[in-house]
Each structure stands twice: as structure tokens, then as C-alpha cells.
Design an enzyme around this catalytic site. Structure first.
Site, short mmCIF file in Angstrom:
data_model
loop_
_atom_site.label_atom_id
_atom_site.label_comp_id
_atom_site.label_asym_id
_atom_site.label_seq_id
_atom_site.Cartn_x
_atom_site.Cartn_y
_atom_site.Cartn_z
N LYS A 144 0.87 -1.18 0.00
CA LYS A 144 0.00 0.00 0.00
C LYS A 144 0.90 1.22 0.00
CE LYS A 144 -4.31 -1.31 2.24
NZ LYS A 144 -5.16 -1.14 3.44
N ARG A 242 -8.13 -8.52 4.03
CA ARG A 242 -7.09 -7.52 4.32
C ARG A 242 -7.65 -6.36 5.14
NH1 ARG A 242 -2.13 -5.09 0.63
NH2 ARG A 242 -1.40 -3.67 2.25
N ASN A 246 -7.04 -3.10 9.14
CA ASN A 246 -7.46 -1.74 9.49
C ASN A 246 -8.13 -1.67 10.86
OD1 ASN A 246 -6.65 -0.39 7.14
ND2 ASN A 246 -8.40 -1.24 6.05
N HIS A 249 -8.48 1.56 12.67
CA HIS A 249 -8.00 2.62 11.78
C HIS A 249 -9.09 3.61 11.36
CE1 HIS A 249 -4.35 0.33 11.76
NE2 HIS A 249 -3.78 1.09 10.85
N HIS A 267 0.50 8.62 14.01
CA HIS A 267 -0.38 7.60 13.43
C HIS A 267 -0.55 6.40 14.38
CE1 HIS A 267 -2.35 4.97 10.59
NE2 HIS A 267 -1.40 4.06 10.78
P1 NAD Z 1 7.53 8.46 10.23
O1 NAD Z 1 7.95 7.91 8.95
O2 NAD Z 1 7.01 9.85 10.27
O3 NAD Z 1 8.74 8.33 11.25
C1 NAD Z 1 8.61 8.84 12.54
C2 NAD Z 1 9.73 9.81 12.91
O4 NAD Z 1 10.87 9.05 13.28
C3 NAD Z 1 10.16 10.74 11.80
O5 NAD Z 1 10.45 11.99 12.35
C4 NAD Z 1 11.46 10.11 11.29
O6 NAD Z 1 12.34 11.04 10.77
C5 NAD Z 1 12.01 9.49 12.55
N1 NAD Z 1 12.84 8.29 12.37
C6 NAD Z 1 12.64 7.28 11.50
N2 NAD Z 1 13.51 6.30 11.73
C7 NAD Z 1 14.29 6.70 12.75
C8 NAD Z 1 15.36 6.11 13.44
N3 NAD Z 1 15.80 4.89 13.17
N4 NAD Z 1 15.96 6.81 14.43
C9 NAD Z 1 15.50 8.07 14.76
N5 NAD Z 1 14.47 8.66 14.16
C10 NAD Z 1 13.87 7.98 13.16
O7 NAD Z 1 6.39 7.58 10.94
P2 NAD Z 1 6.04 6.03 10.99
O8 NAD Z 1 5.36 5.85 12.27
O9 NAD Z 1 7.20 5.18 10.65
O10 NAD Z 1 4.99 5.87 9.80
C11 NAD Z 1 3.73 6.45 9.84
C12 NAD Z 1 3.15 6.46 8.46
O11 NAD Z 1 3.01 5.13 7.99
C13 NAD Z 1 1.78 7.08 8.40
O12 NAD Z 1 1.72 7.99 7.33
C14 NAD Z 1 0.86 5.92 8.13
O13 NAD Z 1 -0.28 6.28 7.40
C15 NAD Z 1 1.76 5.01 7.34
N6 NAD Z 1 1.35 3.60 7.35
C16 NAD Z 1 1.26 2.96 6.17
C17 NAD Z 1 0.92 1.63 6.12
C18 NAD Z 1 0.89 0.90 4.80
O14 NAD Z 1 0.44 -0.25 4.76
N7 NAD Z 1 1.40 1.49 3.74
C19 NAD Z 1 0.65 0.93 7.31
C20 NAD Z 1 0.74 1.62 8.52
C21 NAD Z 1 1.10 2.96 8.53
N1 GLY Z 2 -1.87 -1.32 7.14
C1 GLY Z 2 -3.01 -1.90 6.52
C2 GLY Z 2 -2.70 -2.67 5.30
O1 GLY Z 2 -1.58 -2.78 4.88
O2 GLY Z 2 -3.61 -3.19 4.68
#
Ligand code: NAD
Ligand code: GLY
Length: 363
Positions: A144, A242, A246, A249, A267
Site C-alpha cells: 500500500k 485484508r 485496518n 483505523h 499515526h
Molecule cells: P515516520 O515515517 O514519520 O517516522 C517517525 C519519525 O521518526 C520521523 O520523524 C522520522 O524522521 C524518525 N525516524 C525514523 N527512523 C528513525 C530512526 N531509526 N531513528 C530516529 N528517528 C527515526 O512515521 P512512521 O510511524 O514510521 O509511519 C507512519 C506512516 O506510515 C503514516 O503515514 C501511516 O499512514 C503510514 N502507514 C502505512 C501503512 C501501509 O500499509 N502502507 C501501514 C501503517 C502505517
Molecule cells: N496497514 C493496513 C494494510 O496494509 O492493509
């Protein structure tokens, strides 16, 4: 030794490799999977400062030169404006269709870079190198990709599977405590959806794991990814099962939109709160024993996960929340679909939920 598991999707199958110090050996895993030596790394400023050099050195050892593109950290980077800027910057590098993008960072970088890969020259390969707990257990797996709109979260996007997921658990050492917990919510989700044994394991081991025990972390990340990979293999494009991923969510996305996708509510924190609301709603509907909700709440207390939206804001606009639920991708014919539960490890898809019932329950 790193652990490898496979996401089985026919021609789109790929490996998830999880272990310590993988960044330093990234070239060994990446080189054999490239179509050409044209590689572009996308990372954010925070992660680039910490890990970009390690990755570029590892690639150079395999004679892979690469040009990084660095974006601002944070959810606001998942916007049309940032995406448009990223596409222009990528095109300046004159990629061809055999180029590969590498997403080095958390879920924001992974979702943004994955979406870019899906539309750049109508689609190029990409590799996920997740550096947050959340991205290692969830967002890097399953294809995704997408960005947010002012109308809601992830409303612009695509399904585009990576060709490899390389999760270096050593990179989590620099992750702020708040981000650990946000990621933990998505890990906990797998136990609560369908694996009560995993929830029990987490009740016992979360303390040591969240303190950074690499062995426990690797085990729990692999178990989480295996649960997700099994669901993806069955339902890649969310025609059915799938949607269970969520869990919590629908609530989470509404709270995130209401707080402007800002640091007020991460998030994963929104997901933690959304999971409790899904349990509360299930209890209110007489579907789930209250004892299960109480057991989860005591685990939240032990791990300090946020459990209530009122801990973020004393009052929420119910009309606005209802509007967000209406825009949820699972809403059909004006009726809500929520992921509800019959107890720990027993989530299911509940369709045709009346709006009026939800409004009254929230009020
Ligand atoms: P993010 O990518 O914003 O990372 C969080 C913070 O941590 C950022 O400031 C980043 O710079 C910092 N960071 C990252 N790695 C680090 C490290 N190793 N050391 C220090 N700092 C670090 O947030 P996240 O929680 O990783 O991701 C959230 C996003 O993921 C949301 O947009 C959410 O919608 C998305 N998401 C997508 C899916 C999917 O299936 N595609 C599933 C769940 C969440
Ligand atoms: N995080 C929800 C999905 O990947 O379907």
C-alpha cells in the site's frame, strides 16, 4: 543470522529480511535484485543524518553509485505538494524504467517513495528499508503506497509491491521512545486481530522488547510480518480479509485528520486509541466480553500506550468525526464498515453499521 520470510504473490513475490546490522551489508542483499545500477535513495532529513552514509557505503562496495533525495520528516510530507516536488526531483535524475528507488525511513518515506515508484515512468522497482518499528512491522509490507489529501488520509495512492524489504533492527536504537510506542500499537494489532497467543507473548515480553532486546524484537517483527504476509497473500488488494488490518483505523484516521496530521497525534498513537474504541464499540454491541477489554486496558497501562481520545483533546467535534467516517474507504452505500471483535484474537469485518447508532454511541 538474519531471518527471511517470503510474501507469496506469484510474479510479485518478495523477501522480507529482518536482523541486526543489515544496513552495513545492504549491498549484498540489494545488488542481485537490481535490474540496473541506477538507484535513487529517498530518505528524510533525520534518518539521512543517521543512516544514509552507512547505506551508500554498503552500496558502493558493490559498485552501486546512488543519488539521494532527502525530504522533510513528518506526516505533512505525505502531501500532494511534497509529492509533486519529489517527482520533479526524481525526473531531474533522468531515471529509466530499470531504475530502482530505495525508501530509507519510516512509514512516511515508505508510503511516499512507494507511490512515487508506482507512477515514475508508469512504474519502477522499489525497495523498502524501514527504520521505525511501525514501518518494520506494518507499512513496509504489503504494497500500500500513498499520500494524504485534505479530505482524508491515504486517499491518493496505489498498490505497488516492493521487490525487497530489508529491516535492520539495529536502526531502532536511535528511535525516540514515543515512536517506539506508536509502532508497538501496530504490532499489538496482529495479536488482537487473530493471534491471542501472540498477545499473551507480548503481555509477557513487551517490557524487555521495547527496551531494545534485539532477539525479542526480531522474533516479534518476524511474527508480525508473517501474519501480515499471510493476509496479503490471500487478499492483496483488500477485497476482503485484508480489511482486518485496518482494526482501529477508521477511528484513527478521523482523529489524525482532526489534528491536522501533526505531532499532536502520531499515526500509531491514533491506532492505539482506535483499537480501544473498536473494543469498546464491540462491547457496547454485546459482541465482546468486557473482561477482554479490561485485560487490554491493563496492558496499555503497563506499556503506557494512549487509550482514550480525551487524553489528546478534552472534546472532539462529533459531526467532523462522522464526516471522516463517511469518507473512509470501507464505507459502502452510506453505511459504515468497522472492524469489530468478538474478543482478543477474534476480529471480523462488520458491514452495514447505521450512522445514527454510531453518532448516538459517540455522543
Ligand atoms: P515516520 O515515517 O514519520 O517516522 C517517525 C519519525 O521518526 C520521523 O520523524 C522520522 O524522521 C524518525 N525516524 C525514523 N527512523 C528513525 C530512526 N531509526 N531513528 C530516529 N528517528 C527515526 O512515521 P512512521 O510511524 O514510521 O509511519 C507512519 C506512516 O506510515 C503514516 O503515514 C501511516 O499512514 C503510514 N502507514 C502505512 C501503512 C501501509 O500499509 N502502507 C501501514 C501503517 C502505517
Ligand atoms: N496497514 C493496513 C494494510 O496494509 O492493509
Amino acid at each position: 543470522m538474519p531471518e527471511t520470510l517470503r510474501v507469496e504473490l506469484g510474479a510479485r513475490s518478495y523477501d522480507i529480511i529482518v536482523g541486526g546490522q543489515l544496513l552495513a551489508h545492504a549491498g549484498e542483499y540489494i545488488a542481485p535484485r537490481l535490474k540496473s545500477r541506477h538507484v535513487i535513495i529517498i530518505s528524510d532529513e533525520t534518518v539521512a543524518k543517521l543512516y544514509l552514509h552507512r547505506l551508500t557505503s554498503a552500496l558502493e562496495e558493490k559498485n552501486i553509485g546512488c543519488r539521494p533525495v532527502i525530504v522533510a520528516p513528518g506526516e505533512r510530507t505525505k502531501s500532494l505538494e511534497a509529492f509533486s516536488g519529489l517527482m520533479e526531483t526524481l525526473l531531474e535524475q533522468k531515471p529509466d524504467r530499470e531504475a530502482t528507488l530505495i525508501a530509507l525511513g519510516g512509514g512516511v518515506v515508505g508510503d511516499l517513495a512507494g507511490f512515487a515508484a508506482s507512477v515514475l515512468l508508469r512504474g519502477v522497482d522499489f525497495i523498502q528499508m524501514p527504520t521505525t518499528l511501525l514501518s518494520q512491522v506494518d507499512s513496509s509490507v504489503g504494497g500500500k503506497t500513498g499520500i494524504n489529501s485534505r479530505f482524508g488520509k491515504n486517499l491518493i495512492g496505489s498498490f505497488h509491491q516492493p521487490i525487497l524489504v530489508l529491516s535492520d533492527v539495529s536502526a531502532l536504537a536511535t528511535l525516540p521512545k514515543r515512536e517506539w510506542l506508536a509502532g508497538y500499537a501496530e504490532m499489538l494489532k496482529y495479536g488482537l486481530i487473530s493471534d491471542a497467543g501472540f498477545f499473551a507473548w507480548l503481555e509477557k515480553n513487551a517490557g524487555a522488547m521495547l527496551a531494545g532486546d534485539a532477539k525479542l524484537l526480531t522474533y516479534a517483527i518476524v511474527r508480525s510480518c508473517a501474519a501480515k504476509a499471510a493476509i496479503i497473500a490471500e487478499d492483496e488488494r483488500e477485497g476482503g480479509v485484508r480489511a482486518l488490518l485496518n482494526f482501529g483505523h477508521t477511528f484513527a484516521h478521523a482523529f489524525e485528520a482532526e489534528t491536522g496530521y501533526s505531532d499532536t497525534l502520531l499515526h500509531g498513537e491514533a491506532v492505539a486509541i482506535g483499537i480501544i474504541l473498536a473494543f469498546r464499540l464491540s462491547v457496547a454491541l454485546g459482541l465482546c466480553p468486557e473482561a477482554d477489554l479490561k485485560r487490554i486496558l491493563s496492558h496499555y497501562e503497563a506499556t503506557r500506550l494512549p487509550a482514550s481520545p480525551l487524553s489528546i483533546r478534552p472534546k472532539w467535534n462529533i459531526d467532523a468525526l462522522m464526516e471522516h467516517f463517511t469518507r473512509d474507504k470501507k464505507t459502502k452505500d452510506g453505511k459504515f464498515t468497522f472492524i469489530l471483535t468478538r474478543g482478543i484474537g477474534k476480529a471480523f469485518i462488520a458491514e452495514n453499521i447505521e450512522k445514527d447508532f454510531i453518532r448516538a454511541w459517540l455522543s
